[in-house]
Write a protein that holds these residues in place. Sequence first.
Motif, mmCIF file in Angstrom:
data_model
loop_
_atom_site.group_PDB
_atom_site.id
_atom_site.type_symbol
_atom_site.label_atom_id
_atom_site.label_comp_id
_atom_site.label_asym_id
_atom_site.label_seq_id
_atom_site.Cartn_x
_atom_site.Cartn_y
_atom_site.Cartn_z
ATOM 1 N N THR A 508 0.855 -1.192 0.000
ATOM 2 C CA THR A 508 0.000 0.000 0.000
ATOM 3 C C THR A 508 0.887 1.236 0.000
ATOM 4 O O THR A 508 2.093 1.158 0.257
ATOM 5 C CB THR A 508 -0.901 0.038 1.253
ATOM 6 N N GLU A 510 0.433 3.658 2.083
ATOM 7 C CA GLU A 510 0.573 4.079 3.478
ATOM 8 C C GLU A 510 1.833 3.493 4.101
ATOM 9 O O GLU A 510 2.282 2.416 3.726
ATOM 10 C CB GLU A 510 -0.633 3.616 4.294
ATOM 11 N N SER A 512 3.531 2.272 7.718
ATOM 12 C CA SER A 512 3.206 1.898 9.099
ATOM 13 C C SER A 512 4.406 2.151 9.997
ATOM 14 O O SER A 512 5.541 2.293 9.535
ATOM 15 C CB SER A 512 2.786 0.434 9.176
ATOM 16 N N THR A 691 -5.763 0.198 8.211
ATOM 17 C CA THR A 691 -4.778 0.542 9.241
ATOM 18 C C THR A 691 -5.422 0.460 10.621
ATOM 19 O O THR A 691 -6.474 1.061 10.867
ATOM 20 C CB THR A 691 -4.222 1.958 9.007
ATOM 21 N N THR A 704 -0.433 -0.705 8.941
ATOM 22 C CA THR A 704 -1.208 -0.721 7.700
ATOM 23 C C THR A 704 -1.727 -2.145 7.449
ATOM 24 O O THR A 704 -1.313 -3.088 8.135
ATOM 25 C CB THR A 704 -0.327 -0.256 6.524
#
Length: 710
Positions: A508, A510, A512, A691, A704
């Motif tokens: 992804t 995103e 984490s 998330t 995530t």
Amino acid sequence: MAKERGLISPSDFAQLQKYMEYSTRKVSDVLKLFEDGEMAEYLQGDAIGYEGFQQFLKIYLEVDNVPSPLSLALFQSFQTSYCLEETVKEDVVCLSDVSCYFSLLEGGRPEDKLEFTFKLYDTDRNGILDSSEVDKIIIQMMRVAEYLDWEVSELRPILQEMMKEIDYDGSGSVSLAEWLRAGATTVPLLVLLGLEMTLKDNGQHMWRPKRFPRPVYCNLCESSIGLGKQGLSCNLCKYVVHDQCAMKAQPCEVSTYAKSRKDIGVQSHVWVRGGCESGRCDRCQKKIRIYHSLVGLHCVWCHLEIHDDCLPAMGHECDCGLLRDHILRPSSIYPSVLASGQERKISKTNQKTVDDLNLSTSEALRIDPVSNTHPLLVFVNPKSGGKQGERVLWKFQYLLNPRQVFNLLKDGPEPGLRFFRDVPDYRVLVCGGDGTVGWILETIDKANLPFVPPVAVLPLGTGNDLARCLRWGGGYEGQNLGKILKDLETSKVVHMDRWSVEVIPQQTEEKSDPVPFQIINNYFSIGVDASIAHRFHIMREKYPEKFNSRMKNKLWYFEFATSESIFSTCKKLEESLTVEICGKPLDLSNLSLEGIAVLNIPSTHGGSNLWGDTKRPHSDIHGINQALGATAKVITDPDILKTCVPDLSDKRLEVVGLEGAIEMGQIYTKLKNAGHRLAKCSEITFHTTKTLPMQIDGEPWMQTPCTACS
């Protein structure tokens, strides 16, 4: 000034270290200036005079003016009567000796230090150390041994024999490969070449300021310090002085290891005046009038307290008193170069390769503990529990041998584990919170020790769920440490399951947070409790001054839990994840959950039992779990789960569903018995689609979408 020519005083050495703390220069940089730079004019072959030495100190220590007494004492310390070079005059010193000494005090990788010292002593730059160059190394070792107060009269032939053993191929010279190989084995080259030892045993007191709750008397001037007044107390020997008397104090008489063969194996009393807190003589059982003047004697090893007049009736040998099972006696620790020739040959069979090179000053010492004892390796996190950790560190330095007590903030646990590596039947005591305990256990896993020691916990700070389960309590509150050590002596060893966890993020955009641990000791959770912990963690990192007491911490935690119950950030968690236990999906369709906790121990969040109590006798635990047997790797039947009792060593995890922050509060305050028991299993996998907050053993992070399995 030095007590002898060629030996700087402890105060000079301490002053030198202070200068070095603030200097950013490296010896190699200064050396270049003398070899082919602006300082070359001061070089006389491989020697420099006093003026050149002063320039060296000014550049290296980055000061405009080094105090004359210090620079002169240092200069004279390098002018040794052991010197074999007739061309070296009285008013010069060898630049290689000076450079070697300072470079070893700098720190850095052991292999780099070994290679640097080899090149310094290889004066003809032919890539080998011949006999004359080896003699210079022996001279340097003798100087360092003298500084450490070792018995040098018996050391020189041992060092000569040791240097011969380094010549593995018998060629009559030492190559760089042989030098590095020797440094990677039991030969303590770096220590003997001048590397500072953590505990120098040079007579320096380890002072700490202390306010005295009762009148005490200064060991120097013998006048009263006064009730509630501040003075200085030595952590090692309990020598007490006024602040203004410290500079004139007698040297500390505590030696943490044997410096001569005659001291090996037999521990003697070390008596210090005063410090008789009990007020009663252990010899005649009569009162010691401690409130009238400096009277009485106490032994720093067995902690006996006696009248001055009772001293002749006491024997010379000390048995280390009530804590003898835990104490690593100084007479059991000695420089490895003082070992017999046979012992040194045996130790050579355990040589490491150069690739495994990982030296420490502790490896210069050999440990031969008293039979049928269990020496205690103590790790203390001074930051745990506010100032609690620091006070515990001070107390253990007096109760035990300071050389077996390690401050985790300085070098971590590795030096202590290396020092105790070959000690039989030793135990470990961890003073700190659950995070500190996890750190130590993980380090023990990676250390590849020949013997895995049992680990006890002295809980500091809040939380301490593992300590609660092991019956060491929820937090240290100033109890008598001597009594705690006696309890440890009679405690039972229990086995505890520990689980590896792997978090595999999906692809992804995103990012984490990093996963804090790869091992679960206590618990793993997703959802509401991890969300509260994460908000608490973020705020504490941002405003640490607001989290400086247990009460404040609890109030902040309550505030975050309240806001979480209002906003319900993890509502309908079952829609964002799926759970598999031992490869089978866990049905969550009929539940409305905000969190799932996976438990290894029956305590979380400072004493909450999310699994709840089982109405069966405690003695039934093993019977129930054994009855389930291998056929019950997965238990999801609600009726059977009601009878299941958590066990630290049953090779199973307990899985609990949480309905929200309010339910967690009810469990913590005993208004509700438990969360929703979902399963008992040996494998579990989570698949998340968004998330979510997660935590391992109280350390939270935002993760995530991922697959997390244990």
